[in-house]
Design a protein around this motif. Structure first.
Motif, PDB file in Angstrom:
ATOM      1  N   VAL A   5      38.971  22.799  11.930  1.00 36.96           N
ATOM      2  CA  VAL A   5      40.329  22.815  12.487  1.00 36.96           C
ATOM      3  C   VAL A   5      40.378  22.164  13.861  1.00 36.96           C
ATOM      4  CG1 VAL A   5      41.165  24.782  11.167  1.00 36.96           C
ATOM      5  CG2 VAL A   5      40.022  25.179  13.340  1.00 36.96           C
ATOM      6  N   PHE A   6      39.207  21.934  14.425  1.00 37.00           N
ATOM      7  CA  PHE A   6      39.182  21.268  15.722  1.00 37.00           C
ATOM      8  C   PHE A   6      37.843  20.592  15.904  1.00 37.00           C
ATOM      9  CE2 PHE A   6      38.277  20.727  20.115  1.00 37.00           C
ATOM     10  CZ  PHE A   6      39.488  20.309  20.630  1.00 37.00           C
ATOM     11  N   GLU A   7      37.850  19.357  16.392  1.00 31.80           N
ATOM     12  CA  GLU A   7      36.596  18.722  16.802  1.00 31.80           C
ATOM     13  C   GLU A   7      36.898  17.727  17.916  1.00 31.80           C
ATOM     14  OE1 GLU A   7      34.762  16.523  13.612  1.00 31.80           O
ATOM     15  OE2 GLU A   7      36.684  16.000  12.743  1.00 31.80           O
ATOM     16  N   ARG A  39      46.784  34.026  11.766  1.00 37.44           N
ATOM     17  CA  ARG A  39      47.466  35.221  11.254  1.00 37.44           C
ATOM     18  C   ARG A  39      46.510  36.083  10.452  1.00 37.44           C
ATOM     19  NH1 ARG A  39      53.143  32.270   9.652  1.00 37.44           N
ATOM     20  NH2 ARG A  39      51.868  31.005   8.246  1.00 37.44           N
ATOM     21  N   SER A  40      45.623  35.430   9.671  1.00 38.74           N
ATOM     22  CA  SER A  40      44.569  36.190   8.974  1.00 38.74           C
ATOM     23  C   SER A  40      43.371  35.274   8.768  1.00 38.74           C
ATOM     24  CB  SER A  40      45.085  36.727   7.632  1.00 38.74           C
ATOM     25  OG  SER A  40      45.274  35.652   6.736  1.00 38.74           O
ATOM     26  N   GLY A  41      42.204  35.888   8.564  1.00 36.48           N
ATOM     27  CA  GLY A  41      40.975  35.118   8.395  1.00 36.48           C
ATOM     28  C   GLY A  41      40.230  34.965   9.709  1.00 36.48           C
ATOM     29  N   GLN A  42      39.213  34.103   9.682  1.00 37.18           N
ATOM     30  CA  GLN A  42      38.336  33.981  10.859  1.00 37.18           C
ATOM     31  C   GLN A  42      37.885  32.536  11.091  1.00 37.18           C
ATOM     32  OE1 GLN A  42      35.617  37.269  12.157  1.00 37.18           O
ATOM     33  NE2 GLN A  42      34.072  35.919  11.301  1.00 37.18           N
ATOM     34  N   VAL A  43      37.914  32.158  12.368  1.00 33.90           N
ATOM     35  CA  VAL A  43      37.507  30.803  12.772  1.00 33.90           C
ATOM     36  C   VAL A  43      36.286  30.919  13.681  1.00 33.90           C
ATOM     37  CG1 VAL A  43      38.214  28.740  14.063  1.00 33.90           C
ATOM     38  CG2 VAL A  43      39.885  29.957  12.645  1.00 33.90           C
ATOM     39  N   LEU A  89      44.524  27.403   5.176  1.00 34.67           N
ATOM     40  CA  LEU A  89      43.300  26.600   5.278  1.00 34.67           C
ATOM     41  C   LEU A  89      42.178  27.242   4.475  1.00 34.67           C
ATOM     42  CD1 LEU A  89      43.623  26.306   9.148  1.00 34.67           C
ATOM     43  CD2 LEU A  89      44.013  24.423   7.550  1.00 34.67           C
ATOM     44  N   PRO A  90      41.550  26.499   3.580  1.00 33.26           N
ATOM     45  CA  PRO A  90      40.402  27.062   2.854  1.00 33.26           C
ATOM     46  C   PRO A  90      39.218  27.286   3.802  1.00 33.26           C
ATOM     47  CG  PRO A  90      40.947  24.826   2.061  1.00 33.26           C
ATOM     48  CD  PRO A  90      41.849  25.116   3.220  1.00 33.26           C
TER      49      PRO A  90
END
Lengths: 225, 225
Positions: B41-43, B55-59, B35-36
């Motif tokens: 990713v959720f609403e 697995r990596s990155g931040q939400v 995902l860029p």
């Protein structure tokens, strides 16, 4: 098992829909508990291995900050399950929540092992438990919105109306009211005095009488309580 | 299934301990997603039937109040599972939370049916999921304490230090900072200007440079960031 168990399951429609075998397991493994008002049913560091199903009465759940200030998080009424047990087992001490009965409470306690057993066997029981988690997250998000964005006056007016309900008179300290709305005692006292000057309430020691519910309702920014 | 799957499970030590058959099921049923940054990713109202393992990155997870004001609730980093899916399915619209990627995110999506299947089969998977719920409740309780009891100055100073980390310079609007600490834009702007007058930060359009981290740290009321 018994008629008594059937009665309490009527409080939990989702559980009444469990298949016979799972309902039997639930009835067999739960232990009835009659708790007087003011009983601490959960606190951090307490070895609490059971899950509490509230059949009647009300439980207040609150947190304390490091300076001992209390904030009310939510209340559990009939049909609720107290999920703090799961959270305490998994998040440990960081989950600094307390639960205390506000009225006499009739509950059923399900030991942790049986709880997990039912979770494994029963998709419906899983839904019930996750729904309880979802409700509590919704409760916490509501507290966040309220504390972040609503004025003290509006929160205080709304809470006075909710707590007074039909009674008009509340036995409560300013400290307790501060915990209800996530503020400090001095701030609550100042606003209560201002409400009194406007004729909305009258104040006595540990007692607040609602004199003008309509004005409080207007100040709360809501058309209902 | 593949080496890639083995690699991502290394991010989730609890899942690496699953019995072989359950690990196989998880590997087989999850779908990798790249995902860029800036992807929602959720609403609420979104039909989202899958559970996301980061697995990596931040939400960033935040809520909006009815006036469209944003409050950041928590962030999910590597090794986290996004539990909003469960909550949305069960609490519906009342759960007004949004999740957006802040960086490119590598994730694995597990469809709802497989998620529930694993919950039924695997006590360890249940523990993992309940631990994630517990973590998020702890996060929300921390936000409540902070908004209720810490001063704007202290919350703002602490958040500037956290967000700036090693970089000293932040690309952020006052509106976004207000969302970070659950306050209003005007309030944040006023405090930032006061920080600037004291030489703690310098302000430019959508940019804040930390000039005196020690003073900010002192104002944050903490010895660390």
């Amino acid at each position: 098992m018994t008629r008594r168990d059937d009665t309490w399951r009527a409080r939990f429609p989702a559980l009444a829909m469990l298949p016979e075998a799972e309902r039997g397991l639930l009835a067999e493994r739960t232990v009835p508990m009659a708790l007087p008002a003011g009983t601490t049913v959960f606190e951090p560091h307490q070895a609490c291995g059971s899950f509490l199903f509230v059949r009647s009465g009300q439980v207040r759940v609150y947190q304390l900050d490091q300076d001992g200030r209390e904030i009310v998080l939510y209340r559990l009424g009939p049909g609720s399950i107290c999920i703090l047990t799961t959270l305490a087992l998994l998040a440990g001490d960081r989950y600094g929540a307390f639960a205390v009965t506000e009225t006499p409470v009739d509950a059923a306690a399900l030991p942790g092992r049986s709880f997990d057993d039912l979770l494994g066997r029963s998709p419906r029981f899983r839904s019930f438990v996750f729904a309880a988690h979802a409700e509590r997250m919704v409760d916490l998000m509501r507290v966040i919105r309220s504390v972040a964005f609503e004025s003290i006056e509006s929160r205080l007016a709304a809470r006075l109306l909710t707590l007074a309900a039909d009674t008009r008179a509340l036995s409560i300290t300013h400290q307790q009211l501060a915990a209800e709305i996530g503020s400090a005692r001095e701030v609550v006292s100042r606003h209560l005095k201002s409400f009194e000057r406007r004729g909305w309430v009258s104040l006595a020691r540990n007692r607040i009488e609602v004199k003008n519910a309509a004005s409080l309702r207007e100040a709360s920014g809501s058309s209902g309580a």
